[in-house]
Each structure stands twice: as C-alpha cells, then as structure tokens.
Motif scaffolding. Structure first.
Motif, PDB file in Angstrom:
ATOM      1  N   ASN A   1      68.777 -17.687 -18.214  1.00  0.00           N
ATOM      2  CA  ASN A   1      69.684 -16.760 -17.454  1.00  0.00           C
ATOM      3  C   ASN A   1      71.082 -16.522 -18.164  1.00  0.00           C
ATOM      4  O   ASN A   1      71.277 -17.617 -19.043  1.00  0.00           O
ATOM      5  N   THR A   2      71.571 -15.529 -17.877  1.00  0.00           N
ATOM      6  CA  THR A   2      72.739 -15.046 -18.460  1.00  0.00           C
ATOM      7  C   THR A   2      73.788 -14.950 -17.497  1.00  0.00           C
ATOM      8  O   THR A   2      73.403 -14.369 -16.475  1.00  0.00           O
TER       9      THR A   2
ATOM     10  N   THR B   1      74.562 -18.321 -21.860  1.00  0.00           N
ATOM     11  CA  THR B   1      73.133 -18.394 -21.641  1.00  0.00           C
ATOM     12  C   THR B   1      72.580 -19.930 -21.479  1.00  0.00           C
ATOM     13  O   THR B   1      72.850 -20.625 -21.931  1.00  0.00           O
TER      14      THR B   1
ATOM     15  N   CYS C   1      67.046 -21.719 -19.446  1.00  0.00           N
ATOM     16  CA  CYS C   1      66.003 -20.981 -18.993  1.00  0.00           C
ATOM     17  C   CYS C   1      65.963 -19.522 -19.268  1.00  0.00           C
ATOM     18  O   CYS C   1      65.260 -18.516 -18.732  1.00  0.00           O
TER      19      CYS C   1
ATOM     20  N   CYS D   1      70.107 -25.446 -16.041  1.00  0.00           N
ATOM     21  CA  CYS D   1      69.874 -24.008 -15.726  1.00  0.00           C
ATOM     22  C   CYS D   1      70.715 -23.500 -14.603  1.00  0.00           C
ATOM     23  O   CYS D   1      71.110 -24.263 -13.842  1.00  0.00           O
ATOM     24  N   ALA D   2      70.934 -22.313 -14.310  1.00  0.00           N
ATOM     25  CA  ALA D   2      71.395 -21.616 -13.085  1.00  0.00           C
ATOM     26  C   ALA D   2      70.638 -22.099 -12.010  1.00  0.00           C
ATOM     27  O   ALA D   2      69.467 -22.321 -11.908  1.00  0.00           O
TER      28      ALA D   2
END
Length: 674
Positions: free
Chosen positions: A296-297, A291, A294, A144-145
């Motif tokens: 996040n985009t 994306t 989690c 994830c980011a």
C-alpha cells in the motif's frame, strides 16, 4: 516335559529362519510397500521422520505376520541393512522415536519370519526415509495500512503453517499472510509449522507495530547560493520507522506523475517520527511516497524548489524570484541581514526592491514561501554588496559635556538609516579650544546607529563654546556634505551675596545640529558630586536663572543645564558643563551660657552653615580639655567629667575641612554663668 521340548523346537525353528534366501527381498507383486511408517499420535502415514516425534511401523497390503515373528530396525544410510541381515532389535517392537543422532538418510529394515512349523526362510523388506530436526518457524512481521500486518515466513520447511494473532483463531497460510492487528499497541504472533504429525513446531513474537501515517513534507531548504538547482535539505514529519520511504520528483512533461529520485535515502530519525534528506536538488516539485510491507502507498504533499536572484546598483538591491510551482504559494517572507529585515510579500509577488541599503555593505537575503498544500520552501541564500555613486547624507553631531567636563560627541547618520560598515566618520572642532580635526572613526558593523568620540584634547573649559561638525565617507568612496555645526551650552555661576545664599546662572545658547530656527528649551539641574539630580526646574527658553533657594546643607553648589530641541534626534539631550559655586562655612557662637536648669541657655550648641567634617574643642583656664564635638548634635552642659559646671571663662577652637578640601579655623571664649 513334552511341552517344554515343543517350545524349544519352535524357538529353534524361528531363529533358523534368520538365514534368508535373499536380503533384502523385493516387494511382492501388487504390494510395492509391504510396510509403512505412521505418526504414533495421529496414525497418519509420514514420509519424513522428525526428531523427538514417535512413529509406528505397520504391515501393509493385508499382511498379518504375528508380532513375535516380526523385527524392525532403523539403520543409518540409504538402502542399508543390519549385519548379515540379522536385526539386533526385539521381535514385536513396532515403535520408534528418532534422535538427533539419526538426522539424515535412514533405512527402515523389516524382517518377518514364517509361522512354525514352516522352515522357509525369513523375508526382509526395506524402505528409505529421512530424519529431520527442524527449528521452530522463522518469520517476520511488518506493519501495513488499515490496521493490518504482513506475516512472512523466512525459511519454510513444513507443508503447512498457521498463525494466531493475540490469541485469536488460527489462520492457515503457506508463505505470507495479511492479518488484522491492534494499532499502536503490542501484538503477539504465534506461527505453527505442521509437519503432518503430532509434533508441530511453534514460534512466538510480541511486537509493537507503527501506525501507518500519511507523510507530511514540512520544509524544503536550499542550502546553496545558486538560484537554480543545488544542495538542499528536505524535512518530513509523520514518518515512523517500519515503512519504506522514497523521494519522488514530478515529471514536468506530465504533471501529476512522479518518479523516484535515484540514490536518495529517506530514513526516519532514531526513535522519532521525523526524517531529513540532503541532496543536490534539481528544480522541480518533490514529494515523499510511503510504501508498507503489503504494497500500500501514500504520498505526502508536494513542495517545489524556490530560486532567488538579484542585482545591486544605484543604491538599491533588486531581487527577483519564482518558485517552480507558483500556483502553490500563498505568501512570502523576505529576510535580510544585517538589519534584521523581515518583509511579508503577497503570493503574486515576483520581485522586491530594497532601497534601505548602505553603499559597500554586504547583505544576505533569503525568501520563504508558505504553500497551499502545506509545508514551506526556502530559497537559496543571496549575497549582494550595495553599490552607489550617490554621496551619503550629511551626518549630525550631538555635543554634550559629561560629568567630568569633557565634551562627548555622538555622530548619527542624520537622514540616513545607519552608518554602513567599513566607512569613516570624520569629526572636527571649530571655535572654543581651537580648530582641530579628530582621527577618523570606523563605522564598523553594519547597522550601527551612531559613533561616539570624547574630545580629550579639550582638557580645560574654554571661554567660548566649542562647535563640532562631521562628514561621512562610505566604502564606495562617496563623501557626504559637511553636517551642520553644533555647539554645547557653556555654563557659569556666581553669587549675588557674600554667603552664597542665592546663585546666579548664565550660559551660552545651545546650537543644535538642526535648523538654526529650531527652538531650544532648557532646564537647570542641581546635582550632587556623583551626578545624582537633586532638583530640576521646568523647561524654559531663557539663558539665565537665579536659584533663590539652593540647598542649605551643601557647601558646594553644582549645576548643569540640559538642552532639548534644536534639531536633536528624538529623545536626545545635550548637557552643559558642570559649574560650581563654593560657599564659605560659618560658625555662630554665643559668648556665654547659663547651665542652671531653667530651660534657657542651659547648653552650648554649635550653629552655622555647612558644618561638616569638623572638630570642636573647649579647654579650661588650666588648658585641660573639658568638651569635644564632631557632630552638630553634640552639646555641652558645662559639666566636666560628671562634676557640676564651674563659673568662669573657657577657650574654644573650631577646625573644619570644607567640601572643597580647604581648612577653616575659628576660635573664641565662652563664659559659664549660673
């Protein structure tokens, strides 16, 4: 002895109680669970039994039956009891470890006998449980980011789980959890399932997770030919695997809002950080949305399509273009083949007029726009065949003799850019050698700067210089005016003395393909048989030249005149024929020599001009050869086979094959005086 019989009576009384009055017995009032099963390690009650994890049976509701009167047995099945309600286990054994053979529903059977001397029947209670053999926790890890990862259980079976990352503190979770990670490096995840016993199950994964990056849309290339939408290739960078990527198209009715393009898959290249997508792209503005697991985009920069259209007429190709989002453009580059044209254009441009085209030539154009937000967009390919009713410019012909005295004719486009393909160049000869029209030359590939023809019909040198001109016919049927006539210089050479110690050259004036008033200058080249330049004069305008000091070591003098100017293309020269002057060899011999060692006339040596490729022989009065030479450096000191010179007359003969392959012989006598 009395003690023994008392113990025997107690044992018989205990065994007799196995005959229960009811089996199983309902739980007593106020005690729905007369016994319970607890984890042997934690002491906590369990409702599910686990293979390999020991448990302990305990009386409940204040029951305190002595262990020697208490039997427990685990029977496969639900509401199952031992045969005849008689357990086969040992009294007082209250622990049990399930095995794999026990997996499934089981019944825990308890038999408690009354304490002697009571003869009441035993009481049997049962409870139903399930034995399970769970696998270690199954889970996935996704990047994830923000240097985090999502840990997700794929088949949860326990009531509680915990995860440790890189040996850190355990973090409880039930189905999924976002945890911090070390970006770009290997991370170790340990997930432990807690069944509420002292036998937890763990699984470990060590993975290197990609670092979330903002995608970069590097290039949108239209691969079709239509100016509107069509096939396109989209290239992206900063798209590592491990994330989901969706191609999106802007809603023209609501700028700034995007919708995912259905049916388009954007997958990173194996082991790389780039991706390519191909699709039938409608006109519009595209971007790539990343994306992570989690949710996040992160969107990439936007790149719009670019269309190129055009028309061909009147010897010009007119191009028009407009990107879907013109405000994004910072500059253009227009390319064209053939000709390798590359033209920079400002962001404000919407058209281009290409006048440097040849009639009948097919040209292919492409436009590339550089965008302010990053990336490039490349238009469709546009093919246009130039059309015109205007005759092409008159060509020029440059005539020049080669080293074998054939005239080589080079046709150039004159004031035109280049000969177009599919046309013809028609060269003709006038004057010396007779009028003659040569077969047409095909202009061939577009962009050829010239066409070359060898006048093999003119096999001998004429007495009058030949002249040449040409016309061009393009593929549109237009014929040029006849180009200016051009004539090479015709050279002749004579000698002003019998031995050829000087050479007199004269030549006809070179007529160039330009204006007759265009000045012409010349220089005389002295050359070897292979064309190597031995000497060259300065430039002058005269049509004659006297060589007062030609090479003394060459029997044949070869000359060539180079002409410059006269309208010739820059850097081009025209050459005359090669003219030759053959000179006669000469041998100078004394009548006598005195080999007496006084330093004067002690040897016989050969002197003369052009003495090469010869044999010189001296014989005595008996006709015996006493000396032979094939090189001018060889001399005779009068000795014969090492014997001292003998006075007298000797006969000599000199045979030479000239540079012109003609024989030359000279004979005489030589006298030795001492």
């Amino acid at each position: 002895m009395k003690i023994f019989f008392a113990f025997l009576g107690l044992l018989l009384a205990t065994l007799s109680t196995h005959a229960q009055t009811a089996c199983p017995t309902p739980p007593p009032a106020g005690c729905p669970q007369p016994f319970r099963v607890v984890d042997a390690g934690t002491g906590l009650e369990v409702t599910v039994l686990q293979v390999g994890c020991p448990v302990r049976f305990e009386q409940n509701c204040g029951r305190v039956t002595a262990p020697a009167l208490l039997y427990y047995q685990v029977v496969k099945g639900t509401n199952a009891i031992p045969t005849n309600c008689l357990p086969t286990t040992t009294a007082g054994v209250v622990t049990y470890t399930p095995t794999a053979a026990d997996v499934g529903p089981v019944t825990v059977f308890e038999l408690s006998n009354p304490a002697p001397p009571s003869t009441a029947g035993g009481v049997a209670y049962i409870r139903n449980y399930t034995v399970v053999n769970p696998a270690p926790p199954a889970f996935t890890v996704a990047a994830c980011a923000g240097n985090t990862a999502l840990v997700t259980l794929t088949s949860p079976v326990y009531s509680a789980y915990a995860v440790q990352v890189n040996g850190g503190a355990a973090q409880p979770f039930t189905s999924s959890l976002t945890v911090g990670i070390t970006p770009g490096g290997a991370n170790t995840f340990v997930v432990t399932g807690n069944p509420g016993s002292s036998c937890p199950q763990s699984a470990t994964q060590t993975v290197t997770l990609p670092v979330a990056q903002t995608p970069v849309f590097t290039r949108l290339t239209r691969t079709g030919t239509a100016a509107a939408g069509g096939a396109a290739t989209l290239d992206f960078s900063q798209v590592p695997a491990g994330f989901t990527y969706a191609l999106q198209l802007e809603n023209p009715a609501a700028p700034g809002t995007y919708a995912t393009v259905a049916g388009t898959t954007v997958a990173p290249a194996a082991g790389g950080n780039t991706a390519t997508a191909t699709l039938a792209a409608a006109q519009g503005r595209y971007r790539l949305l990343r994306t992570d697991a989690c949710g996040n985009t992160a969107p990439s920069n936007s790149v719009s399509t670019l269309g190129l259209a055009g028309t061909a007429a009147n010897g010009r190709n007119t191009l028009t273009f407009a990107p879907f989002a013109a405000a994004d453009v910072t500059s253009y580059t227009l390319t064209r083949t053939p000709g390798n044209l590359s033209v920079p254009l400002p962001a404000s441009a919407t058209s281009y007029d290409d006048a440097a085209v040849q009639c009948g030539t097919a040209y292919t154009y492409r436009l590339t726009a550089t965008l302010a937000g990053g990336g490039q967009t490349v238009s469709n390919t546009l093919a246009l065949t130039a059309q015109s009713t205007t005759p092409p410019p008159a060509p020029m012909v440059v005539p020049s003799f080669d080293l074998t005295n054939y005239v080589v004719l080079t046709a150039t486009p004159g004031t035109g850019a280049a000969f177009g393909p599919g046309g013809q160049v028609l060269i003709s000869r006038q004057g010396g050698g007779g009028n003659f029209a040569f077969a047409p030359l095909r202009t061939g590939t577009a962009g050829l700067p010239r066409r070359v023809l060898r006048d093999s019909i003119l096999s001998t040198l004429p007495t009058v210089a030949p002249c040449y001109s040409a016309v061009v016919r393009d593929t549109c049927g237009n014929t040029s005016p006849t180009g200016p006539s051009s004539c090479p210089a015709l050279l002749s050479v004579t000698t002003t003395d019998p031995d050829g110690l000087t050479a007199q050259l004269s030549w006809t004036a070179f007529q160039g393909p330009g204006s007759p008033a265009a000045p012409v200058v010349y220089r005389v080249l002295t050359i070897a048989a292979d064309g190597t330049v031995l000497a060259a004069t300065g430039l002058f305008s005269s049509l004659t030249y006297i060589d007062i000091a030609p090479p003394t070591d060459r029997q044949i003098l070869r000359y060539r005149v180079e002409a410059r100017g006269g309208g010739l293309p820059v850097g081009t020269s025209s050459y005359s024929n090669v003219a030759t002057l053959v000179r006669r060899p000469r041998l100078v011999m004394p009548t006598a020599f005195t080999p007496n060692g006084d330093g004067l006339n002690d040897v016989l040596e050969l002197k003369g001009r052009y003495l090469q490729n010869f044999v010189f022989i001296v014989v005595d009065r008996n006709g015996q050869e006493v000396f032979r030479a094939t090189d001018r450096t060889q001399t005779w000191d009068g000795t014969t086979k090492g014997r001292a010179p003998v006075n007298g007359a000797y006969v000599w003969r000199f045979d030479l094959t000239g540079e012109d392959n003609q024989p030359f012989r000279q004979t005489g006598t030589i006298t030795i005086l001492r």
